[in-house]
Design a protein around this motif. Structure first.
Motif, PDB file in Angstrom:
ATOM      1  N   SER A 165       0.828  -1.210   0.000  1.00  0.00           N
ATOM      2  CA  SER A 165       0.000   0.000   0.000  1.00  0.00           C
ATOM      3  C   SER A 165       0.862   1.259   0.000  1.00  0.00           C
ATOM      4  N   LEU A 210       2.637   1.655  -3.495  1.00  0.00           N
ATOM      5  CA  LEU A 210       1.709   2.123  -4.525  1.00  0.00           C
ATOM      6  C   LEU A 210       1.300   3.567  -4.297  1.00  0.00           C
ATOM      7  N   GLN A 211       0.949   3.916  -3.070  1.00  0.00           N
ATOM      8  CA  GLN A 211       0.523   5.291  -2.785  1.00  0.00           C
ATOM      9  C   GLN A 211       1.622   6.294  -3.118  1.00  0.00           C
ATOM     10  N   ALA A 256      -6.332   5.848  -8.952  1.00  0.00           N
ATOM     11  CA  ALA A 256      -6.621   4.425  -9.146  1.00  0.00           C
ATOM     12  C   ALA A 256      -7.165   4.158 -10.550  1.00  0.00           C
ATOM     13  N   ARG A 307      -7.724   0.032  -5.802  1.00  0.00           N
ATOM     14  CA  ARG A 307      -8.058   0.734  -4.551  1.00  0.00           C
ATOM     15  C   ARG A 307      -7.780  -0.144  -3.332  1.00  0.00           C
ATOM     16  N   THR A 347      -4.071  -0.302  -2.717  1.00  0.00           N
ATOM     17  CA  THR A 347      -3.513   0.932  -2.161  1.00  0.00           C
ATOM     18  C   THR A 347      -3.977   1.178  -0.732  1.00  0.00           C
ATOM     19  N   GLU A 348      -5.142   0.664  -0.365  1.00  0.00           N
ATOM     20  CA  GLU A 348      -5.644   0.860   0.998  1.00  0.00           C
ATOM     21  C   GLU A 348      -5.165  -0.220   1.963  1.00  0.00           C
TER      22      GLU A 348
END
Length: 78
Positions: free
Chosen positions: A5, A8-9, A19, A34, A37-38
């Motif tokens: 996460s 990616l972020q 996204a 999503r 990433t979360e």
């Protein structure tokens, strides 16, 4: 080693991608992006064999970095 996460972020922010834009570049569905990433590798959705390579290519990252970040953490014994 970065967690999926976070990796990616940070990379998406640097490349000014959301996204949806990353989904368009990879073919990975937006809801999966999503979740990655979360929740990263600890979330309920696991990446397929092809997804790390697609993410690495779209984000211009070494495949090894994505693969290592996508591995779920193994809890410590003890």
């Amino acid at each position: 080693m970065a967690e999926l996460s976070q990796l990616l972020q940070q990379t998406m922010r640097r490349r000014r991608l959301n996204a949806q834009a990353l989904a368009d570049r990879t073919g990975i569905r937006t809801p999966r992006i999503r979740v990655f990433t979360e929740d990263g590798a600890r979330g309920p959705v696991r990446s397929t064999e092809a997804e790390p390579a697609e993410l690495a290519e779209a984000l211009a990252l070494p495949l090894r970095d994505i693969q290592e970040a996508a591995r779920p953490a193994v809890p410590a014994l003890g």
